[in-house]
Design a protein around this motif. Sequence first.
Motif, PDB file in Angstrom:
ATOM      1  N   VAL A  78       8.407 -43.225 -40.996  1.00 49.75           N
ATOM      2  CA  VAL A  78       8.532 -42.654 -39.645  1.00 49.75           C
ATOM      3  C   VAL A  78       9.959 -42.164 -39.419  1.00 49.75           C
ATOM      4  CG1 VAL A  78       8.370 -43.116 -37.173  1.00 49.75           C
ATOM      5  CG2 VAL A  78       6.674 -44.099 -38.729  1.00 49.75           C
ATOM      6  N   SER A  79      10.939 -42.932 -39.872  1.00 49.58           N
ATOM      7  CA  SER A  79      12.340 -42.533 -39.695  1.00 49.58           C
ATOM      8  C   SER A  79      12.721 -41.367 -40.598  1.00 49.58           C
ATOM      9  CB  SER A  79      13.270 -43.717 -39.965  1.00 49.58           C
ATOM     10  OG  SER A  79      13.182 -44.122 -41.321  1.00 49.58           O
ATOM     11  N   GLY A  80      11.976 -41.157 -41.682  1.00 54.00           N
ATOM     12  CA  GLY A  80      12.276 -40.069 -42.607  1.00 54.00           C
ATOM     13  C   GLY A  80      13.107 -40.486 -43.799  1.00 54.00           C
ATOM     14  N   PHE A  81      13.394 -41.788 -43.930  1.00 52.99           N
ATOM     15  CA  PHE A  81      14.151 -42.281 -45.082  1.00 52.99           C
ATOM     16  C   PHE A  81      13.285 -42.370 -46.335  1.00 52.99           C
ATOM     17  CE2 PHE A  81      16.834 -44.648 -41.774  1.00 52.99           C
ATOM     18  CZ  PHE A  81      17.769 -43.630 -41.729  1.00 52.99           C
ATOM     19  N   ASN A  82      11.971 -42.347 -46.133  1.00 55.18           N
ATOM     20  CA  ASN A  82      11.024 -42.418 -47.234  1.00 55.18           C
ATOM     21  C   ASN A  82       9.877 -41.461 -46.922  1.00 55.18           C
ATOM     22  OD1 ASN A  82       9.698 -43.282 -49.579  1.00 55.18           O
ATOM     23  ND2 ASN A  82      10.118 -45.451 -49.164  1.00 55.18           N
ATOM     24  N   THR A  83       9.098 -41.090 -47.928  1.00 59.29           N
ATOM     25  CA  THR A  83       7.980 -40.173 -47.716  1.00 59.29           C
ATOM     26  C   THR A  83       6.709 -40.765 -48.312  1.00 59.29           C
ATOM     27  OG1 THR A  83       8.575 -38.984 -49.749  1.00 59.29           O
ATOM     28  CG2 THR A  83       9.397 -38.078 -47.674  1.00 59.29           C
ATOM     29  N   PRO A  84       5.560 -40.452 -47.722  1.00 64.25           N
ATOM     30  CA  PRO A  84       4.300 -40.982 -48.256  1.00 64.25           C
ATOM     31  C   PRO A  84       3.968 -40.389 -49.621  1.00 64.25           C
ATOM     32  CG  PRO A  84       4.029 -40.119 -46.004  1.00 64.25           C
ATOM     33  CD  PRO A  84       5.357 -39.655 -46.497  1.00 64.25           C
ATOM     34  N   THR A  85       3.334 -41.177 -50.459  1.00 63.35           N
ATOM     35  CA  THR A  85       2.775 -40.652 -51.707  1.00 63.35           C
ATOM     36  C   THR A  85       1.511 -39.857 -51.398  1.00 63.35           C
ATOM     37  OG1 THR A  85       3.583 -42.629 -52.836  1.00 63.35           O
ATOM     38  CG2 THR A  85       1.998 -41.271 -54.031  1.00 63.35           C
ATOM     39  N   GLN A  86       0.733 -40.368 -50.468  1.00 62.72           N
ATOM     40  CA  GLN A  86      -0.458 -39.676 -49.971  1.00 62.72           C
ATOM     41  C   GLN A  86      -0.469 -39.772 -48.452  1.00 62.72           C
ATOM     42  OE1 GLN A  86      -3.594 -41.862 -51.866  1.00 62.72           O
ATOM     43  NE2 GLN A  86      -3.067 -41.165 -53.926  1.00 62.72           N
ATOM     44  N   GLY A  87      -1.096 -38.794 -47.800  1.00 59.22           N
ATOM     45  CA  GLY A  87      -1.162 -38.791 -46.351  1.00 59.22           C
ATOM     46  C   GLY A  87       0.076 -38.173 -45.731  1.00 59.22           C
ATOM     47  N   LYS A  88       0.201 -38.304 -44.413  1.00 60.05           N
ATOM     48  CA  LYS A  88       1.322 -37.686 -43.714  1.00 60.05           C
ATOM     49  C   LYS A  88       1.641 -38.436 -42.426  1.00 60.05           C
ATOM     50  CE  LYS A  88      -1.977 -34.269 -41.917  1.00 60.05           C
ATOM     51  NZ  LYS A  88      -2.316 -32.823 -41.854  1.00 60.05           N
ATOM     52  N   VAL A  89       2.893 -38.274 -41.994  1.00 58.16           N
ATOM     53  CA  VAL A  89       3.360 -38.828 -40.724  1.00 58.16           C
ATOM     54  C   VAL A  89       3.778 -37.649 -39.855  1.00 58.16           C
ATOM     55  CG1 VAL A  89       4.941 -40.408 -39.583  1.00 58.16           C
ATOM     56  CG2 VAL A  89       4.179 -40.901 -41.918  1.00 58.16           C
ATOM     57  N   LEU A  90       3.219 -37.579 -38.650  1.00 50.15           N
ATOM     58  CA  LEU A  90       3.452 -36.442 -37.758  1.00 50.15           C
ATOM     59  C   LEU A  90       4.085 -36.906 -36.457  1.00 50.15           C
ATOM     60  CD1 LEU A  90      -0.063 -34.759 -38.135  1.00 50.15           C
ATOM     61  CD2 LEU A  90       2.022 -34.086 -39.334  1.00 50.15           C
ATOM     62  N   LEU A  91       5.102 -36.194 -35.990  1.00 42.38           N
ATOM     63  CA  LEU A  91       5.694 -36.412 -34.679  1.00 42.38           C
ATOM     64  C   LEU A  91       5.504 -35.131 -33.887  1.00 42.38           C
ATOM     65  CD1 LEU A  91       7.333 -38.212 -32.766  1.00 42.38           C
ATOM     66  CD2 LEU A  91       9.416 -37.205 -33.732  1.00 42.38           C
ATOM     67  N   ARG A  92       4.765 -35.233 -32.787  1.00 45.47           N
ATOM     68  CA  ARG A  92       4.401 -34.046 -31.998  1.00 45.47           C
ATOM     69  C   ARG A  92       3.782 -32.974 -32.893  1.00 45.47           C
ATOM     70  NH1 ARG A  92       6.035 -34.535 -26.879  1.00 45.47           N
ATOM     71  NH2 ARG A  92       7.849 -35.824 -26.369  1.00 45.47           N
ATOM     72  N   SER A  93       2.899 -33.404 -33.755  1.00 41.05           N
ATOM     73  CA  SER A  93       2.124 -32.544 -34.662  1.00 41.05           C
ATOM     74  C   SER A  93       2.956 -31.901 -35.770  1.00 41.05           C
ATOM     75  CB  SER A  93       1.384 -31.441 -33.878  1.00 41.05           C
ATOM     76  OG  SER A  93       0.504 -32.014 -32.927  1.00 41.05           O
ATOM     77  N   LYS A  94       4.241 -32.260 -35.879  1.00 37.41           N
ATOM     78  CA  LYS A  94       5.084 -31.738 -36.953  1.00 37.41           C
ATOM     79  C   LYS A  94       5.332 -32.830 -37.989  1.00 37.41           C
ATOM     80  CE  LYS A  94       7.479 -28.292 -34.124  1.00 37.41           C
ATOM     81  NZ  LYS A  94       8.788 -27.807 -33.615  1.00 37.41           N
ATOM     82  N   ARG A  95       5.196 -32.449 -39.240  1.00 35.28           N
ATOM     83  CA  ARG A  95       5.316 -33.416 -40.327  1.00 35.28           C
ATOM     84  C   ARG A  95       6.749 -33.930 -40.450  1.00 35.28           C
ATOM     85  NH1 ARG A  95       1.605 -32.695 -45.472  1.00 35.28           N
ATOM     86  NH2 ARG A  95       1.919 -34.714 -46.476  1.00 35.28           N
ATOM     87  N   ILE A  96       6.913 -35.241 -40.591  1.00 33.86           N
ATOM     88  CA  ILE A  96       8.229 -35.851 -40.807  1.00 33.86           C
ATOM     89  C   ILE A  96       8.532 -35.832 -42.294  1.00 33.86           C
ATOM     90  CG2 ILE A  96       9.559 -37.991 -40.676  1.00 33.86           C
ATOM     91  CD1 ILE A  96       7.972 -38.687 -38.139  1.00 33.86           C
ATOM     92  N   THR A  97       9.625 -35.190 -42.664  1.00 28.90           N
ATOM     93  CA  THR A  97      10.007 -35.107 -44.079  1.00 28.90           C
ATOM     94  C   THR A  97      11.427 -35.591 -44.329  1.00 28.90           C
ATOM     95  OG1 THR A  97      10.731 -32.801 -43.779  1.00 28.90           O
ATOM     96  CG2 THR A  97       8.454 -33.154 -44.500  1.00 28.90           C
ATOM     97  N   GLN A  98      12.197 -35.818 -43.257  1.00 28.41           N
ATOM     98  CA  GLN A  98      13.585 -36.249 -43.415  1.00 28.41           C
ATOM     99  C   GLN A  98      14.055 -36.922 -42.124  1.00 28.41           C
ATOM    100  OE1 GLN A  98      15.708 -32.611 -44.152  1.00 28.41           O
ATOM    101  NE2 GLN A  98      15.432 -31.821 -42.088  1.00 28.41           N
ATOM    102  N   PRO A  99      15.189 -37.635 -42.176  1.00 27.77           N
ATOM    103  CA  PRO A  99      15.712 -38.253 -40.952  1.00 27.77           C
ATOM    104  C   PRO A  99      16.126 -37.197 -39.935  1.00 27.77           C
ATOM    105  CG  PRO A  99      16.723 -39.208 -42.914  1.00 27.77           C
ATOM    106  CD  PRO A  99      15.975 -37.991 -43.368  1.00 27.77           C
ATOM    107  N   GLY A 100      16.171 -37.596 -38.678  1.00 29.71           N
ATOM    108  CA  GLY A 100      16.619 -36.687 -37.626  1.00 29.71           C
ATOM    109  C   GLY A 100      17.018 -37.468 -36.388  1.00 29.71           C
ATOM    110  N   PRO A 101      17.811 -36.874 -35.505  1.00 31.17           N
ATOM    111  CA  PRO A 101      18.289 -37.571 -34.309  1.00 31.17           C
ATOM    112  C   PRO A 101      17.199 -37.865 -33.285  1.00 31.17           C
ATOM    113  CG  PRO A 101      18.928 -35.253 -34.269  1.00 31.17           C
ATOM    114  CD  PRO A 101      18.355 -35.518 -35.617  1.00 31.17           C
ATOM    115  N   ASP A 102      15.993 -37.316 -33.487  1.00 34.33           N
ATOM    116  CA  ASP A 102      14.879 -37.649 -32.592  1.00 34.33           C
ATOM    117  C   ASP A 102      14.294 -39.018 -32.912  1.00 34.33           C
ATOM    118  OD1 ASP A 102      13.950 -36.791 -35.046  1.00 34.33           O
ATOM    119  OD2 ASP A 102      12.301 -35.591 -34.248  1.00 34.33           O
ATOM    120  N   ARG A 103      14.744 -39.626 -34.045  1.00 34.23           N
ATOM    121  CA  ARG A 103      14.309 -40.962 -34.452  1.00 34.23           C
ATOM    122  C   ARG A 103      15.537 -41.767 -34.856  1.00 34.23           C
ATOM    123  NH1 ARG A 103      12.419 -38.774 -38.960  1.00 34.23           N
ATOM    124  NH2 ARG A 103      12.953 -36.746 -38.074  1.00 34.23           N
ATOM    125  N   MET A 104      15.806 -42.840 -34.119  1.00 39.77           N
ATOM    126  CA  MET A 104      16.976 -43.667 -34.425  1.00 39.77           C
ATOM    127  C   MET A 104      16.541 -45.076 -34.808  1.00 39.77           C
ATOM    128  SD  MET A 104      19.938 -42.257 -34.471  1.00 39.77           S
ATOM    129  CE  MET A 104      21.099 -43.592 -34.197  1.00 39.77           C
TER     130      MET A 104
END
Length: 286
Positions: A78-104
């Motif tokens: 969820v924080s973007g420090f790791n990525t799924p091997t399968q599946g996806k994590v979405l924040l406001r329908s956008k895929r999380i692929t890296q850390p960002g200031p919207d997640r602390m």
Amino acid sequence: MFNHTNTFSHTSQQLVDIATKRQQHEPFLTIENVSKIYPTRNGSYTVLKEVNLTVQAGEFICLIGHSGCGKSTLLNMVSGFNTPTQGKVLLRSKRITQPGPDRMVVFQNYALLPWLTVFDNVYLAVDCVYPTKPVAEKRAIVRDHLALVGLSEAIDKKPTQISGGMKQRVSIARALAIRPEVLILDEPFGALDAITKEELQEELLKIWNENRCTVLMITHDIDEALFLADKLVMMTNGPAATIGEIMKIHFPRPRDRAQIMEDPEYYRLRNHALDFLYNRFAHDVD
């Protein structure tokens, strides 16, 4: 005469209304069919398997489970420090692929820079996220958030000069100062004594009630989860851990610890969680 302009305006407004309603009902954070698999000498090792979770904006979610069930791995995705091997994590329908200031993230070990003062530890985060803001405004943001966690008198002290509870308050102030949409707490009070722990739980709820960002928090403490959370996500044992059950916690807010502990529902929920962890998914080494 048929008025094309009014018809067009009416249709446009309907489309806006439909889009708005759809956005309001769209999940804020979605974990879809997430698995995490690591290669090893002995073959693939599955930490998490087919995890699904939907979180609405402003919810306070606690995750609980025995060591090795992948709680931190899940929140790292969820924080973007790791990525799924399968599946996806979405924040406001956008895929999380890296850390960002919207997640602390607030870690158990505080993660403060020992050579900086309390003020400068928070200012560093604010300056990184808002480099173009006037210095006076950034300094005001830092002071306001340190005041929010009761540290106005400690702004010039170094981390080595303050207690563990105060260090965790600095970490929380630093995280909130950049106004994240998601606050991720990885067992933030696990290393604190019982009195300080309860004080910071109260402080966290007070701050959350004022800001209402979405919170995802790892805990090993059932009582802590029942006091803080809207939902308790209970993980099965690893390897190949997944979500075993989600418990809804309906105590009204703002919460009063003494009142909650007098409620029979509190003990029903507590016993249910204990049964899940220590009977249905007992762990020999935890």
